[in-house]
Design a protein around this motif. Sequence first.
Motif, short mmCIF file in Angstrom:
data_model
loop_
_atom_site.label_atom_id
_atom_site.label_comp_id
_atom_site.label_asym_id
_atom_site.label_seq_id
_atom_site.Cartn_x
_atom_site.Cartn_y
_atom_site.Cartn_z
N ASN A 38 14.15 -5.82 5.99
CA ASN A 38 14.75 -4.70 5.50
C ASN A 38 13.89 -3.60 5.87
O ASN A 38 14.31 -2.44 5.84
CB ASN A 38 15.07 -4.66 3.91
CG ASN A 38 16.15 -3.63 3.60
OD1 ASN A 38 16.97 -3.31 4.32
ND2 ASN A 38 15.90 -2.97 2.44
N PHE A 39 12.54 -3.78 5.83
CA PHE A 39 11.49 -2.63 6.13
C PHE A 39 11.27 -2.57 7.66
O PHE A 39 11.28 -1.29 8.52
CB PHE A 39 10.30 -2.77 5.50
CG PHE A 39 9.10 -1.62 5.61
CD1 PHE A 39 9.58 -0.44 5.30
CD2 PHE A 39 8.02 -1.76 6.21
CE1 PHE A 39 8.46 0.57 5.51
CE2 PHE A 39 7.15 -1.13 6.39
CZ PHE A 39 7.28 0.30 6.09
N THR A 56 11.62 -3.71 -0.84
CA THR A 56 11.94 -2.81 0.20
C THR A 56 13.37 -2.09 0.07
O THR A 56 14.45 -2.65 -0.53
CB THR A 56 12.15 -3.34 1.57
OG1 THR A 56 13.26 -4.54 1.67
CG2 THR A 56 11.03 -4.21 1.86
N ARG A 94 16.17 0.55 2.27
CA ARG A 94 16.48 1.20 3.58
C ARG A 94 17.92 1.82 3.33
O ARG A 94 18.93 1.53 2.85
CB ARG A 94 16.87 0.24 4.65
CG ARG A 94 17.44 0.54 5.94
CD ARG A 94 17.14 -0.15 7.09
NE ARG A 94 17.51 -1.76 6.74
CZ ARG A 94 18.66 -2.45 7.10
NH1 ARG A 94 19.39 -1.69 7.87
NH2 ARG A 94 18.95 -3.63 6.76
N ASN A 117 20.88 3.89 5.58
CA ASN A 117 21.38 3.92 7.02
C ASN A 117 22.59 5.21 6.94
O ASN A 117 23.38 5.02 6.12
CB ASN A 117 22.09 2.58 7.35
CG ASN A 117 21.17 1.51 7.53
OD1 ASN A 117 20.05 1.53 8.21
ND2 ASN A 117 21.58 0.51 6.89
N GLY A 168 17.92 6.00 10.38
CA GLY A 168 17.56 4.86 9.24
C GLY A 168 16.10 5.24 8.66
O GLY A 168 15.22 5.64 9.22
N ARG A 196 13.49 4.15 5.66
CA ARG A 196 13.00 2.79 4.92
C ARG A 196 11.94 3.07 4.10
O ARG A 196 11.01 3.96 4.40
CB ARG A 196 12.69 1.69 5.92
CG ARG A 196 13.82 1.71 6.89
CD ARG A 196 13.58 0.62 7.94
NE ARG A 196 12.58 1.00 8.97
CZ ARG A 196 12.70 1.94 10.03
NH1 ARG A 196 13.83 2.45 10.12
NH2 ARG A 196 11.70 2.24 10.76
N ASP A 244 11.31 5.11 16.58
CA ASP A 244 10.82 4.52 15.24
C ASP A 244 9.48 5.01 14.86
O ASP A 244 8.60 4.71 15.68
CB ASP A 244 11.12 3.26 15.39
CG ASP A 244 11.53 2.51 13.87
OD1 ASP A 244 11.64 3.23 13.14
OD2 ASP A 244 11.76 0.92 13.97
N TYR A 254 6.37 4.82 11.76
CA TYR A 254 5.71 4.32 10.31
C TYR A 254 4.61 4.81 10.02
O TYR A 254 3.76 5.02 10.90
CB TYR A 254 5.59 2.39 10.62
CG TYR A 254 6.89 1.81 10.72
CD1 TYR A 254 7.44 1.16 9.87
CD2 TYR A 254 7.42 1.48 12.14
CE1 TYR A 254 8.52 0.40 9.95
CE2 TYR A 254 8.36 0.64 12.36
CZ TYR A 254 8.96 0.17 11.42
OH TYR A 254 10.07 -0.75 11.48
#
Length: 422
Positions: free
Chosen positions: A184-185, A243, A245, A247, A257, A259, A294, A296
């Motif tokens: 999910n992360f 986790t 998220r 959306n 998204g 997270r 994306d 992180y």
Amino acid sequence: MRAKFQLLLLSAAIAASSMAQANGVSEVEQLRQEVQELRQLVQQYGEQQRLTQHQVQTVQNQVVMPKTEAQKKPSGLGLTVGGAEVKLYGNVRADASYQVQGGPDARPYNQIANVPLEGERAYKDRFKSTLAATRLGLDFKAPVNDANVAGKIEVDFLGSGDALRIRHAYLTYNDWLVGQTWSNFAVPDYIPDTVDAMTYTGGAIKRTPQIRHTTKFSPDTNVVVALEDPKDSSSNLRLPALTARLNHKVLDNMQVGVRGMVNEKRTDADTSTAWGVGVGTKIDVTPNTTLKADYYHVKGDGSFILSTNAGFAQDADQNIVAENEFDSIILGITQKFNEQWRGTLGYGYMQADNNDNYLQTATGNLNKELWQTWANVFYSPSKPVSFGVEYTMGERETFSRPGQPSRTGEDQRVNMVAVYSF
């Protein structure tokens, strides 16, 4: 039946004539009335017979027609096993690469975090190939009262020594999911197209055992919360990772998204808390042009994101001395030229923080920066068949530490793939 009534009518008329001769005109009139009443009864009976036959035919049509419609109705997923509808899918996939220089692994996939550094043995000019990414899957759907119950089993051959391994295995019950699937992360939703099955720096293709729940606020917005087993070999798991998220479809051509992750890290002597955030987006710039990105930021965990250092460093007494912290990003643009051709340009990057306590305690060559860039083109002459070729290059740079100067290593390959999907 009608013939019998006609015979009865004729007999009554004869009888009326005989009695008229015997009893006179008044009795003849009475008999005429009775005959008329009898004729009316015969007509009513015939009408009732026609109505009854029509009703019977109507009922027969009502019973038979739904069965006929049900027989013509598509069977959904097709095959039925044990009361569940089942769909078989998968692909036959052949991967190959010509490695100008890169890592030692025999498989033709990304190894940027481990490519040889300056002064180490080089792995140059090597051809590699495998069919281990070939996969098989089953989707299940079963009616259980008013609930939506489904499941998936998917495997490939990317286990140790090309052994069969589980990719996905889970069941869903309405908004709940239990089993193994994408984290999910660390979701792959916002990774640009790659020929390399393991994607590139900054991407995440983690699958974990988990239990999760989805709350839908609208057709454009939902929140997913999960408890996951990150399978971090450096930590003694006591509690699963939490986790979450969000959306959200911002516009018709843009989705986002957001997270978050929290996870306890534990040795026999100490504990710490790891955490991370991620933001991804997909934008259809035009009907044929798609942009994906994306990002992180993670501290204390090295299990969710590809090509990162260990999440924490521990001393001889297994006390956690320091945690690794890093940022990563992957982005790319995909252009669809026509129904058969498309191509992607992409870039991935990871940078770890310069933490002196971590660097002094952690062992091995610790990566300070990783970057990769790639360009590919895919050709699909027909729907189930696709061919791809990709050129990638990248670099690895390590931290400078006492007695261990900073060094670099390079990755340069041409990747190829042929896929038949069913």
